[in-house]
Design a protein around this motif. Sequence first.
Motif, mmCIF file in Angstrom:
data_model
loop_
_atom_site.group_PDB
_atom_site.id
_atom_site.type_symbol
_atom_site.label_atom_id
_atom_site.label_comp_id
_atom_site.label_asym_id
_atom_site.label_seq_id
_atom_site.Cartn_x
_atom_site.Cartn_y
_atom_site.Cartn_z
ATOM 1 N N ALA A 35 -6.529 0.690 0.733
ATOM 2 C CA ALA A 35 -5.611 1.827 0.666
ATOM 3 C C ALA A 35 -4.191 1.360 0.398
ATOM 4 C CB ALA A 35 -5.678 2.631 1.963
ATOM 5 N N ALA A 36 -3.776 0.277 1.052
ATOM 6 C CA ALA A 36 -2.425 -0.248 0.856
ATOM 7 C C ALA A 36 -2.240 -0.729 -0.579
ATOM 8 C CB ALA A 36 -2.158 -1.385 1.840
ATOM 9 N N TRP A 37 -3.265 -1.375 -1.131
ATOM 10 C CA TRP A 37 -3.164 -1.838 -2.521
ATOM 11 C C TRP A 37 -2.959 -0.657 -3.468
ATOM 12 C CZ3 TRP A 37 -4.921 -1.266 -7.358
ATOM 13 C CH2 TRP A 37 -4.673 -2.280 -8.271
ATOM 14 N N LEU A 38 -3.713 0.398 -3.276
ATOM 15 C CA LEU A 38 -3.578 1.567 -4.147
ATOM 16 C C LEU A 38 -2.212 2.212 -4.008
ATOM 17 C CD1 LEU A 38 -7.124 3.105 -3.708
ATOM 18 C CD2 LEU A 38 -6.140 2.315 -5.854
ATOM 19 N N HIS A 39 -1.714 2.341 -2.786
ATOM 20 C CA HIS A 39 -0.387 2.929 -2.595
ATOM 21 C C HIS A 39 0.679 2.104 -3.307
ATOM 22 C CE1 HIS A 39 -1.457 6.207 -0.017
ATOM 23 N NE2 HIS A 39 -1.932 5.447 0.956
ATOM 24 N N THR A 40 0.532 0.789 -3.284
ATOM 25 C CA THR A 40 1.522 -0.105 -3.889
ATOM 26 C C THR A 40 1.430 -0.103 -5.408
ATOM 27 O OG1 THR A 40 1.484 -1.547 -1.946
ATOM 28 C CG2 THR A 40 2.347 -2.499 -3.985
ATOM 29 N N ASN A 41 0.243 0.139 -5.941
ATOM 30 C CA ASN A 41 0.020 -0.027 -7.377
ATOM 31 C C ASN A 41 -0.243 1.287 -8.111
ATOM 32 O OD1 ASN A 41 -0.203 -3.164 -7.951
ATOM 33 N ND2 ASN A 41 -1.156 -2.787 -5.956
ATOM 34 N N GLY A 42 0.204 2.384 -7.547
ATOM 35 C CA GLY A 42 0.150 3.651 -8.256
ATOM 36 C C GLY A 42 -1.171 4.391 -8.188
ATOM 37 N N GLY A 43 -2.077 3.946 -7.304
ATOM 38 C CA GLY A 43 -3.334 4.666 -7.132
ATOM 39 C C GLY A 43 -3.224 5.732 -6.068
ATOM 40 N N ARG A 44 -4.331 6.249 -5.649
ATOM 41 C CA ARG A 44 -4.357 7.357 -4.695
ATOM 42 C C ARG A 44 -5.376 7.097 -3.606
ATOM 43 N NH1 ARG A 44 -3.244 12.280 -8.621
ATOM 44 N NH2 ARG A 44 -2.530 11.106 -10.437
#
Length: 274
Positions: free
Chosen positions: A243-252
């Motif tokens: 989840a943190a990776w997605l928040h940082t890289n424009g995912g959801r």
Amino acid sequence: MNLPTEGSIVPGKAAPGGGLCRWLVSLDFDGTLRQENGPAIPGEFFEKMEELRPYGVRWGINTGRTLPYLSSELLPCSPVLPDFICTCERYIYMADEAGTLHPATEHNCECERINQQLRQAFQPTLHRTLGAIRHTYPELQWEIAATDPLSVEAEDSETMDSLMPLLTPLTTAAITIQRAGRYLRFADARFNKGTALAYICRELGLHPEQLFIMGDGHNDIDAFSLFDGAYCVAPANAHPEVAAWLHTNGGRVSPYTGVIHALQEWFYERVYRA
């Protein structure tokens, strides 16, 4: 029920042709499409994919499971098969116009050859390290997978969190860790969920903007990171690091478990407006 072996034709049929594939949905299985309670795939999902098919939407499963392990839960509950399946983060199966899923034989054979080379070269080092970990940290409950000497199954995801720092030093530019929840596999760095999905996209002539990618595990990051512009999302139950990776890289990150809500949002944001 006779389960297919890796590299064989998957019994059953995908939905027949239906015209050009304009959009592709790639779904992790465990923790994403498959939920803890109820059938492996809810009937509501198949209804949704049938509804989206006239828009050129096709779908598949991209999983770390083997084909027999996936089929044991997929086949009994599926009125139709996916349009593609990727297993072990590397083997590929695609449906023809009649809906029959065929292995990508040349690609799969190359994956198997390289995986066997990795087993022979790396297994002794890995098992020495695992022996030392078992001796030093007897409180950690894990075992080597019965069918794969490069795979480790921990008691739970929290135990795998503890194992990761002990195993990560074994990785190199050529050898990576594929992790999904409490499961972990050492693998050749040239093959992962992202490269498997890239093969599918080349065959179908698709661009990243035409992709919906959903998963809850660390091995899904390989797919998220390879397709800039794709609609990348995790369910609410995703591992916090994913989840943190997605928040940082424009995912959801969806506020819901399962895939239906995220699919609906993607459809109205991208497919319906196209």
